[in-house]
Design an enzyme around this catalytic site. Structure first.
Site, PDB file in Angstrom:
ATOM      1  N   PHE A   1       0.680  -1.146   0.144  1.00 15.86           N
ATOM      2  CA  PHE A   1       0.141  -0.014  -0.061  1.00 15.86           C
ATOM      3  C   PHE A   1       0.964   1.189   0.017  1.00 15.86           C
ATOM      4  O   PHE A   1       1.684   1.580   0.643  1.00 15.86           O
ATOM      5  CB  PHE A   1      -1.138  -0.146   1.283  1.00 15.86           C
TER       6      PHE A   1
ATOM      7  N   ILE B   1       7.932   2.370   0.731  1.00 17.87           N
ATOM      8  CA  ILE B   1       6.680   1.356   0.532  1.00 17.87           C
ATOM      9  C   ILE B   1       7.298  -0.222   0.849  1.00 17.87           C
ATOM     10  O   ILE B   1       8.438  -0.530   0.124  1.00 17.87           O
ATOM     11  CB  ILE B   1       6.284   1.418  -0.740  1.00 17.87           C
TER      12      ILE B   1
ATOM     13  N   GLU C   1       3.231   3.688   9.906  1.00 20.17           N
ATOM     14  CA  GLU C   1       1.523   3.900   9.973  1.00 20.17           C
ATOM     15  C   GLU C   1       1.391   4.960  10.997  1.00 20.17           C
ATOM     16  O   GLU C   1       0.332   4.672  11.971  1.00 20.17           O
ATOM     17  CB  GLU C   1       1.200   2.509  10.488  1.00 20.17           C
TER      18      GLU C   1
ATOM     19  N   GLU D   1       4.084  11.048  17.490  1.00 23.67           N
ATOM     20  CA  GLU D   1       3.505  12.489  17.412  1.00 23.67           C
ATOM     21  C   GLU D   1       2.311  12.408  16.972  1.00 23.67           C
ATOM     22  O   GLU D   1       1.030  12.940  17.410  1.00 23.67           O
ATOM     23  CB  GLU D   1       4.511  13.446  16.787  1.00 23.67           C
TER      24      GLU D   1
HETATM   25  C1  LIG Z   1      10.476   0.779   7.533  1.00 19.39           C
HETATM   26  C2  LIG Z   1       9.439   1.516   7.039  1.00 19.39           C
HETATM   27  C3  LIG Z   1       8.194   1.025   6.285  1.00 19.39           C
HETATM   28  C4  LIG Z   1       7.325   1.895   5.736  1.00 19.39           C
HETATM   29  N1  LIG Z   1       6.308   1.397   5.144  1.00 19.39           N
HETATM   30  C5  LIG Z   1       5.227   2.105   4.404  1.00 19.39           C
HETATM   31  C6  LIG Z   1       4.524   1.624   3.372  1.00 19.39           C
HETATM   32  O1  LIG Z   1       4.369   0.153   3.329  1.00 19.39           O
HETATM   33  N2  LIG Z   1       3.543   2.366   3.219  1.00 19.39           N
HETATM   34  C7  LIG Z   1       3.344   3.621   3.251  1.00 19.39           C
HETATM   35  O2  LIG Z   1       2.586   4.460   2.811  1.00 19.39           O
HETATM   36  N3  LIG Z   1       4.317   4.191   3.904  1.00 19.39           N
HETATM   37  C8  LIG Z   1       5.250   3.618   4.871  1.00 19.39           C
HETATM   38  N4  LIG Z   1       6.203   4.049   5.729  1.00 19.39           N
HETATM   39  C9  LIG Z   1       6.360   5.457   5.844  1.00 19.39           C
HETATM   40  C10 LIG Z   1       5.719   5.754   7.205  1.00 19.39           C
HETATM   41  O3  LIG Z   1       4.217   5.799   7.387  1.00 19.39           O
HETATM   42  C11 LIG Z   1       6.174   7.247   7.548  1.00 19.39           C
HETATM   43  O4  LIG Z   1       7.658   7.442   7.480  1.00 19.39           O
HETATM   44  C12 LIG Z   1       5.744   8.091   8.334  1.00 19.39           C
HETATM   45  O5  LIG Z   1       4.237   8.241   8.119  1.00 19.39           O
HETATM   46  C13 LIG Z   1       6.199   9.664   8.825  1.00 19.39           C
HETATM   47  O6  LIG Z   1       6.126  10.301   7.422  1.00 19.39           O
HETATM   48  P1  LIG Z   1       7.534  10.984   7.264  1.00 19.39           P
HETATM   49  O7  LIG Z   1       8.658   9.808   7.019  1.00 19.39           O
HETATM   50  O8  LIG Z   1       7.553  11.608   5.978  1.00 19.39           O
HETATM   51  O9  LIG Z   1       7.936  11.887   8.205  1.00 19.39           O
HETATM   52  P2  LIG Z   1       7.507  13.347   8.430  1.00 19.39           P
HETATM   53  O10 LIG Z   1       5.927  13.601   8.345  1.00 19.39           O
HETATM   54  O11 LIG Z   1       8.329  14.402   7.567  1.00 19.39           O
HETATM   55  O12 LIG Z   1       7.669  13.750  10.017  1.00 19.39           O
HETATM   56  C14 LIG Z   1       9.047  14.141  10.529  1.00 19.39           C
HETATM   57  C15 LIG Z   1       8.725  14.388  12.034  1.00 19.39           C
HETATM   58  O13 LIG Z   1       7.960  15.365  12.151  1.00 19.39           O
HETATM   59  C16 LIG Z   1       6.861  14.980  13.074  1.00 19.39           C
HETATM   60  N5  LIG Z   1       5.695  15.885  12.833  1.00 19.39           N
HETATM   61  C17 LIG Z   1       4.937  15.739  11.401  1.00 19.39           C
HETATM   62  N6  LIG Z   1       3.907  16.649  11.389  1.00 19.39           N
HETATM   63  C18 LIG Z   1       3.704  16.918  12.848  1.00 19.39           C
HETATM   64  C19 LIG Z   1       2.590  17.724  13.430  1.00 19.39           C
HETATM   65  N7  LIG Z   1       1.567  18.014  12.747  1.00 19.39           N
HETATM   66  N8  LIG Z   1       2.909  17.894  14.784  1.00 19.39           N
HETATM   67  C20 LIG Z   1       4.001  17.213  15.525  1.00 19.39           C
HETATM   68  N9  LIG Z   1       5.005  16.835  14.838  1.00 19.39           N
HETATM   69  C21 LIG Z   1       4.667  16.438  13.628  1.00 19.39           C
HETATM   70  C22 LIG Z   1       6.792  13.884  12.954  1.00 19.39           C
HETATM   71  O14 LIG Z   1       6.232  13.130  13.963  1.00 19.39           O
HETATM   72  C23 LIG Z   1       8.276  13.275  12.767  1.00 19.39           C
HETATM   73  O15 LIG Z   1       8.710  13.224  14.100  1.00 19.39           O
HETATM   74  C24 LIG Z   1       7.236   3.156   6.041  1.00 19.39           C
HETATM   75  C25 LIG Z   1       8.230   3.788   6.912  1.00 19.39           C
HETATM   76  C26 LIG Z   1       9.351   3.300   7.286  1.00 19.39           C
HETATM   77  C27 LIG Z   1      10.373   3.629   8.343  1.00 19.39           C
END
Ligand SMILES: Cc1cc2nc3c(=O)[nH]c(=O)nc-3n(C[C@H](O)[C@H](O)[C@H](O)COP(=O)(O)OP(=O)(O)OC[C@H]3O[C@@H](n4cnc5c(N)ncnc54)[C@H](O)[C@@H]3O)c2cc1C
Length: 382
Positions: free
Chosen positions: A123, A157, A366, A370
């Protein structure tokens, strides 16, 4: 109130515990070191029915309840986190959307090979510039001559790039809603579709034997009927998908935390300093007791969230609480497990060093910790 597991739940727990102990755990160090995807293990899990636990038998699933599935994820994670996340992402993020939202034809076409574990599915929601703000994807799909033309990119992903991967379901902006916000639709993109480009695997801190890749869509065309369920339902669908996924990630975290306690307790009983085992020092006992208490609490939290789901009751806040508490419990447990091992805990020969790296991803995937706190606060009326 009844806290006992029924016969089916106990049987699934025992099967998974045994499989994890005998087949997964002995290979966990090697999988982490090489980062190779464990095809044979994943295929065996498919044969055991573990990749389609919560889906009805008519679609090739095992017909188990949601709690049984979560318990299975916990037990597999106790053996190895990379195998557990492969199973979790495939079931909760890959197959579940077809089951929950697919049309009859989509369910009949896509679900059986996934539920039988013959194929994996991914997904794709996260993008290079849209992570926590998953409701603002940049990926666009335009409907022309009966085909969606998709352009954009996805990041991090899971399960899209293995030899067993059948495809990915992605979120894409397909228009503008009457209120001016983006219309988001989930689109089914089979592997091999021209313009669907699967990038090289990332090098990761943990979960190394799981498949995590960037995806690119360059005028990738899928037929109009590849909309999952209804056009414009994408946001609502992925919020629901994530609720279930978070309970499963809580279970995965509990499995990891339990593995930390297992190793720490075992080591504390064997390692002697000042003429007695570490487990006789009260300072060490306090650590072990806190680990056991938090694990018990985290387990009860995911059991309750799963129970609410099975009753058809709202469980979004409970799913976030369970995921948040369990992932942070696992992090504390891994930290203490390394501490109890002293210098040996820093060495890769001991599993706790790997556990310490593996627990971190549960606080991110997921929805970060935060984001979970924001969801809980929203339910409080903030
Ligand atoms: C090993 C792994 C597997 C994954 N697999 C999938 C998958 O299969 N499919 C998929 O779609 N995604 C997947 N992900 C992605 C994952 O869901 C995202 O990494 C996660 O949702 C955070 O998004 P970001 O990495 O862009 O961080 P960002 O959104 O850029 O966040 C960076 C930091 O800022 C904080 N932050 C952001 N917004 C706010 C707010 N409004 N208030 C306070 N703090 C905030 C966050 O909590 C974090 O600490 C995977 C990630 C990893 C590491």
């Amino acid at each position: 109130m009844d806290f006992s597991l029924n016969e089916e739940q106990l049987a699934i727990r025992n099967t998974c515990r045994e499989f994890a102990e005998q087949e997964i755990k002995p290979r966990a160090e090697e999988m982490d070191r090489t980062g190779e995807f464990p095809y044979d293990l994943i295929r065996k899990m498919g044969e055991l029915g573990l990749l389609g636990l919560p889906f009805p038998e008519e679609y090739g699933g095992a017909g188990a309840d949601f709690l049984s599935y979560c318990i299975a994820v916990e037990e597999i994670a106790r053996g190895d986190a990379a195998v557990a996340i492969t199973m979790e992402a495939h079931t909760s993020l890959g197959a579940m959307p077809f089951y929950l939202f697919g049309t009859k034809e989509q369910k009949e076409r896509y679900l059986p090979p996934l539920a039988r574990g013959q194929q994996l599915w991914a997904f794709g929601m996260t993008e290079p510039d849209a992570g926590s703000d998953a409701g603002s994807p940049r990926t666009r799909a335009v409907l022309r001559d009966g085909y969606w033309h998709i352009n954009g990119a996805k990041a991090f992903i899971t399960n899209a790039g293995t030899q067993m991967s059948g495809g990915v379901t992605i979120t894409a902006v397909t228009g503008t809603r009457p209120d001016g916000r983006s219309e988001i639709t989930n689109l089914i993109v089979p592997r091999g579709t021209p313009g669907y480009i699967i990038g090289n695997p990332y090098r990761k801190m943990g979960w190394r034997a799981s498949d995590t890749r960037p995806l690119t869509f360059e005028d990738c065309q899928v037929p109009e009927e590849n909309v999952l369920g209804q056009r414009g339902e994408g946001f609502k669908q992925f919020m629901q998908i994530l609720d279930g996924g978070r309970v499963a990630i809580a279970a995965l975290s509990v499995g990891l935390a339990q593995a930390c306690l297992d190793e720490a307790l075992n080591y504390a009983k064997q390692r002697r300093q000042f003429g007695q085992p570490l487990s006789k020092f009260q300072a060490i006992q306090m650590k072990l007791a806190d680990m056991a208490m938090e694990i018990e609490l985290a387990r009860l939290m995911y059991y309750k969230a799963a129970w609410l789901q099975m009753q058809g009751k709202p469980y979004s806040a409970e799913a976030s609480m369970a995921k948040l508490f369990a992932s942070e419990t696992a992090k504390r447990a891994a930290d203490q497990a390394v501490q109890i091992h002293g210098g040996y805990g820093f060495m890769d020969e001991f599993p706790v060093s790997r556990y310490w790296r593996n627990v971190k991803a549960s606080e991110i995937g997921e929805g970060t910790s935060e984001v979970q706190r924001l969801i809980i606060a929203k339910h409080l009326g903030c």
